[in-house]
Design a protein around this motif. Structure first.
Motif, PDB file in Angstrom:
ATOM      1  N   ILE A   1       0.941  -1.387  -0.030  1.00 26.07           N
ATOM      2  CA  ILE A   1      -0.072  -0.050   0.117  1.00 26.07           C
ATOM      3  C   ILE A   1       0.941   1.168   0.038  1.00 26.07           C
ATOM      4  CG2 ILE A   1      -1.720   1.126   1.374  1.00 26.07           C
ATOM      5  CD1 ILE A   1      -2.762  -1.311   2.542  1.00 26.07           C
ATOM      6  N   ALA A   2       0.918   2.115  -1.038  1.00 25.41           N
ATOM      7  CA  ALA A   2       1.534   3.274  -1.110  1.00 25.41           C
ATOM      8  C   ALA A   2       0.813   4.468  -1.013  1.00 25.41           C
ATOM      9  CB  ALA A   2       2.316   3.178  -2.275  1.00 25.41           C
TER      10      ALA A   2
ATOM     11  N   ALA B   1      -4.743  -6.077   9.049  1.00 26.66           N
ATOM     12  CA  ALA B   1      -4.925  -6.666   8.180  1.00 26.66           C
ATOM     13  C   ALA B   1      -3.425  -7.693   7.759  1.00 26.66           C
ATOM     14  CB  ALA B   1      -5.034  -5.870   6.794  1.00 26.66           C
ATOM     15  N   GLY B   2      -2.668  -7.823   8.713  1.00 23.77           N
ATOM     16  CA  GLY B   2      -1.382  -8.360   8.925  1.00 23.77           C
ATOM     17  C   GLY B   2      -0.201  -7.909   7.966  1.00 23.77           C
ATOM     18  N   GLY B   3      -0.232  -6.672   7.840  1.00 28.61           N
ATOM     19  CA  GLY B   3       0.858  -6.053   7.208  1.00 28.61           C
ATOM     20  C   GLY B   3       1.837  -5.241   8.173  1.00 28.61           C
TER      21      GLY B   3
ATOM     22  N   VAL C   1      -7.555   3.859   3.206  1.00 33.12           N
ATOM     23  CA  VAL C   1      -6.400   2.923   3.433  1.00 33.12           C
ATOM     24  C   VAL C   1      -7.132   1.699   3.948  1.00 33.12           C
ATOM     25  CG1 VAL C   1      -4.976   2.298   5.338  1.00 33.12           C
ATOM     26  CG2 VAL C   1      -4.979   4.691   4.503  1.00 33.12           C
ATOM     27  N   ARG C   2      -8.334   1.912   4.372  1.00 37.35           N
ATOM     28  CA  ARG C   2      -9.436   0.670   4.653  1.00 37.35           C
ATOM     29  C   ARG C   2      -9.717  -0.142   3.512  1.00 37.35           C
ATOM     30  NH1 ARG C   2     -12.578   3.010   7.460  1.00 37.35           N
ATOM     31  NH2 ARG C   2     -11.649   2.663   9.440  1.00 37.35           N
ATOM     32  N   ASP C   3      -9.841   0.647   2.421  1.00 35.25           N
ATOM     33  CA  ASP C   3     -10.317  -0.110   1.228  1.00 35.25           C
ATOM     34  C   ASP C   3      -9.287  -0.672   0.632  1.00 35.25           C
ATOM     35  OD1 ASP C   3     -13.044   0.999   1.539  1.00 35.25           O
ATOM     36  OD2 ASP C   3     -12.470   2.694   0.204  1.00 35.25           O
ATOM     37  N   ALA C   4      -7.939  -0.152   0.748  1.00 37.06           N
ATOM     38  CA  ALA C   4      -6.737  -0.855   0.088  1.00 37.06           C
ATOM     39  C   ALA C   4      -6.457  -2.106   0.797  1.00 37.06           C
ATOM     40  CB  ALA C   4      -5.515   0.229   0.138  1.00 37.06           C
ATOM     41  N   CYS C   5      -6.455  -2.206   2.177  1.00 40.90           N
ATOM     42  CA  CYS C   5      -6.081  -3.209   2.853  1.00 40.90           C
ATOM     43  C   CYS C   5      -7.283  -4.314   2.334  1.00 40.90           C
ATOM     44  CB  CYS C   5      -6.367  -2.990   4.193  1.00 40.90           C
ATOM     45  SG  CYS C   5      -5.153  -1.894   5.313  1.00 40.90           S
ATOM     46  N   GLY C   6      -8.599  -3.988   1.966  1.00 35.39           N
ATOM     47  CA  GLY C   6      -9.519  -4.822   1.653  1.00 35.39           C
ATOM     48  C   GLY C   6      -9.072  -5.528   0.271  1.00 35.39           C
TER      49      GLY C   6
ATOM     50  N   GLY D   1      -4.382 -11.834  -0.854  1.00 35.24           N
ATOM     51  CA  GLY D   1      -3.723 -12.690   0.257  1.00 35.24           C
ATOM     52  C   GLY D   1      -3.284 -11.642   1.193  1.00 35.24           C
ATOM     53  N   GLY D   2      -3.604 -10.483   1.195  1.00 36.28           N
ATOM     54  CA  GLY D   2      -3.092  -9.472   2.300  1.00 36.28           C
ATOM     55  C   GLY D   2      -2.342  -8.724   2.054  1.00 36.28           C
ATOM     56  N   PRO D   3      -1.967  -7.453   2.454  1.00 37.62           N
ATOM     57  CA  PRO D   3      -0.736  -6.552   2.465  1.00 37.62           C
ATOM     58  C   PRO D   3       0.521  -6.950   3.020  1.00 37.62           C
ATOM     59  CG  PRO D   3      -2.400  -5.649   4.191  1.00 37.62           C
ATOM     60  CD  PRO D   3      -3.131  -6.793   3.826  1.00 37.62           C
TER      61      PRO D   3
END
Length: 768
Positions: A472-473, A574-576, A529-534, A540-542
């Motif tokens: 995510i950038a 989200a595990g990132g 950011v929430r949308d990007a995590c989704g 497979g996740g960020p």
């Protein structure tokens, strides 16, 4: 044609372009050269600090259209003087006729200010410069004078010790000066005294004359030879001739030469024993070398100069080199010693050389880039000896040419420099010092050689640790030039079509910009950011969220309160991992904190460092938790030069200097002063839409309309060009290149702040 009779329209960059002429009541048939002289004087009203430069701009344009004869060229400068005198006298007459009014009083003051400015230009220099601008030989028959001097029987003006004689290098690139010594008389005396009897060169751009940044180029070009001898040394007449002028520290001699030209030999820095009209034989005693004055930088010396066509100062701006050296020829013939310096640097020639071998993509600043040859603290010096306040070099965090860097590098190079796979104490010494500045959770450091390599490694660490690929950038961010880092760059000036070219594994979130974005609250940006995590979870996740705690390439835009903490929480849920890119904004630059991420009370999983870490030396670091490093698939990583003994010694000196010189505290103090003054300017200048940043990482957002916030891109570029000519190095940044970036070395002082702010205020008032 004058300013008052021209109609103009603003071009796209805000500059006024002439598009019409009014008031034909004064049109008459007269000498053609008067047209050039009348128009040429007009810009001097705005450029009284450099009247000759203002006049030349018009003269050059005139002769591009109209070919003048030699007699006309030689008449231009006298006609300029006549026009200035007539205007000044006319203003006085008008006030006497009608009585004083605010308009007439202002006109009177301006006319006499212009007259004083042009009268202050040496006639011989002005004539030569105008001739050069018109494509004529500026020196005319100076070669005849030089030949006559060579044939004459001359006597050295002072007795020189041939065994200890040394031709000195006092130029801008001189190796005998360092650490600002050229500004202190005792240091200059020490450098010259150690070399024995010194001779200062003719045609040299003098570092000792560079002064401080200002709105005019300093007089640095030396037009004579200097003989550094003890005070009270006897001075003799180099040739037979007649004394034509004397003051308390100089004497001018008209030598007996069979030439038509007006020639004088000027000897300065002496206590003369003659008066005007005295006739001298060659070798006659004329005085003694004078002692230093309180304002003198140089120790006692005799200045010897040949002037053709009239009196000339000892120093002039190096911008006038060709003309000035033509009317003040090489005095080596009077000394029997070659005292000529290499010709002054020409930026245009260097730029042409560069263009033959360096691609255009690796461009330079400015339409007419100056050649930079020296830096000291927050100043840069060009090949003409002009100093500038440097407001763009966050790379040189502790200042240009810092003695601590030189000492650390020299000491380490005398001992050891090898690749980072060997065991040596320099690495651990630096790493321990760096970790002491970090939260305790961050306990591992991997050394690299650049910011690009640091972010690239951080991405690799995150992907290995999480077993995921997606990143995510932030929109409008720059993180480096490697293939891996460029994939997450979303800065339009570097990657215009990134939205079309973006990788599927890169998820771009909204730029958290309270000024240009949809909200001053963090909520909408955290939704992004929430949308990007989704979206990343669907793949497979960020693996990571990469961001600058201050948006560096946007000019230091600060996220809304709570944004960084909220984004970190969402990404970690989200595990990132969370990567803080501190390459531009870290190491005390924000003033309030050593790391920019500390402002929100967060702790990243990985921190990247470079640029300022080595003060321009190629060194960087990745700081993270131990378990993240342990997940490297290969088990090993090293950078040959990034963690070398030399790199670590230099980087250690940077950290030590930030502490020893309280540079973080200075960033807070000077940054607060800058912000206050920029915000005050914003109240007066509609072009300023917003002021960004903290400490000494700031941006001034320029807009054409405050309501629409339309970026003033063309204006920003033009303003930066104008600021350079006023002694300040500023460049635009931001998605539309409309934000003036202000990120000087952390050692900038109050005078530097005054110069920078004063120059910008002047440009916004007067135009660009």
């Amino acid at each position: 044609v004058t300013d008052f009779n021209v109609i103009g329209h603003r071009a796209d960059n805000g500059r006024v372009r002439p598009t019409g002429i009014v008031d034909f009541g004064d049109v008459c048939e007269s000498w053609r050269a008067t047209e050039a002289a009348h128009a040429a004087l007009s810009p001097v009203f705005r450029e009284t600090e450099d009247p000759l430069g203002a006049i030349l701009a018009v003269v050059r344009g005139f002769v591009e259209v109209v070919e003048l004869e030699d007699a006309e060229v030689d008449a231009i400068w006298p006609l300029v003087l006549a026009r200035a005198a007539a205007s000044a006298v006319s203003s006085v007459h008008q006030v006497k006729l009608t009585g004083p009014t605010p308009h007439l009083e202002r006109l009177l003051e301006e006319d006499w200010s212009v007259l004083r400015a042009v009268v202050g230009v040496p006639h011989a220099l002005a004539t030569a410069v105008v001739r050069e601008a018109c494509g004529r030989d500026p020196g005319r028959r100076s070669s005849v004078v030089s030949a006559a001097l060579s044939a004459a029987s001359s006597v050295p003006p002072v007795q020189l010790d041939a065994d200890r004689l040394e031709v000195l290098d006092l130029s801008v690139s001189s190796p005998i000066f360092a650490a600002g010594e050229w500004n202190r008389r005792e240091d200059v005396e020490g450098a010259i005294g150690e070399l024995g009897t010194g001779v200062g060169r003719w045609g040299e751009v003098r570092l000792t004359a560079s002064g401080v940044p200002s709105d005019a180029a300093p007089p640095t070009l030396h037009l004579g030879a200097d003989l550094f001898v003890p005070e009270s040394t006897e001075v003799r007449s180099p040739l037979a001739g007649t004394v034509i002028d004397v003051d308390e520290r100089s004497l001018a001699l008209r030598p007996d030469l069979a030439v038509e030209e007006s020639v004088q030999i000027r000897l300065a820095g002496l206590v003369p024993r003659h008066v005007a009209g005295d006739v001298l034989e060659a070798g006659a005693s004329i005085g003694a070398v004078a002692g230093p004055r309180p304002e003198d930088i140089l120790p006692p010396h005799l200045h010897l100069q040949i002037c053709v066509g009239g009196d000339m100062p000892g120093l002039v701006s190096a911008d006038r080199a060709a003309a000035a050296l033509a009317v003040c020829p090489d005095p080596s013939v009077l000394l029997g010693l070659d005292v000529a310096a290499p010709p002054p640097g020409r930026s245009a020639a260097l730029l042409e050389r560069r263009s033959r071998s360096v691609p255009a993509a690796a461009g330079t600043y400015y339409e007419e880039p100056p050649e930079m040859v020296r830096g000291w603290r927050h100043l840069l010096y060009d090949s003409h000896g002009r100093p500038y306040v440097d407001s763009v070099n966050n790379v040189a965090a502790i200042g240009h040419s810092h003695p601590a860097i030189q000492a650390a590098a020299e000491k380490q190079l005398r001992l050891l420099n090898t690749n980072s796979r060997f065991l040596y104490s320099a690495l651990e010494d630096y790493v321990e010092r760096l970790l002491a500045k970090c939260p305790p959770e961050l306990d591992r450091v991997i050394m690299v050689n650049s910011g690009s390599e640091a972010v690239d490694l951080a991405l690799r660490l995150a992907r290995n640790h999480t077993g995921r690929d997606d990143v995510i950038a932030v929109d409008g961010a720059y993180h480096g030039w490697t293939t891996g880092t460029f994939e997450i760059c979303t800065y339009p000036p570097d990657l215009r079509d990134w939205r079309q070219e973006s990788s599927a594994r890169v998820h771009v979130v909204a730029q958290p910009d309270p000024y240009r974005g949809p909200s001053t609250d963090s909520g909408p940006y955290l939704d992004s950011v929430r949308d990007a995590c989704g979206a990343a979870t669907d793949r497979g996740g960020p693996a990571a969220f990469v961001s600058e705690p201050l948006l560096g390439n946007q000019g230091g835009v600060e996220s809304p309160p709570g944004y960084l903490a909220g984004a970190y929480e969402l990404v970690r849920a989200a595990g990132g991992l969370c990567i803080a890119d501190e390459v531009q904004v870290g190491l005390g630059r924000t003033g309030s904190d050593f790391w920019a991420f500390e402002h929100e009370g967060v702790v990243p999983d990985i921190v990247t460092v470079a640029k300022a870490a080595g003060n321009g030396f190629p060194v960087g670091a990745v700081i993270c938790r131990g378990e993240i490093v342990d997940s490297l698939a290969s088990g090993t990583f090293f950078s040959s030069s990034g963690g070398s003994p030399l790199s670590c010694a230099v980087a250690g000196a940077v950290l030590a200097t930030i502490e020893a010189e309280s540079l973080q505290e200075n960033a807070a103090r000077q940054g607060a002063a800058l912000r206050a003054r920029f915000e005050e300017m914003a109240e007066r200048h509609e072009l300023i839409g917003a002021v960004y940043g903290r400490g000494l990482f700031m941006g001034v957002d320029l807009v054409t309309d405050r309501d629409s916030k339309e970026p003033a891109t063309a204006e920003a570029a033009a303003i930066c060009e104008r600021l350079r000519w006023l002694g300040a190095i500023v460049q635009p940044t931001g998605d539309r290149n409309n934000v003036l970036k202000v990120k000087p070395p952390l050692c900038i002082d109050e005078a530097g702040v005054d110069t920078l702010v004063g120059a910008l205020d002047r440009v916004l008032i007067e135009g660009w």
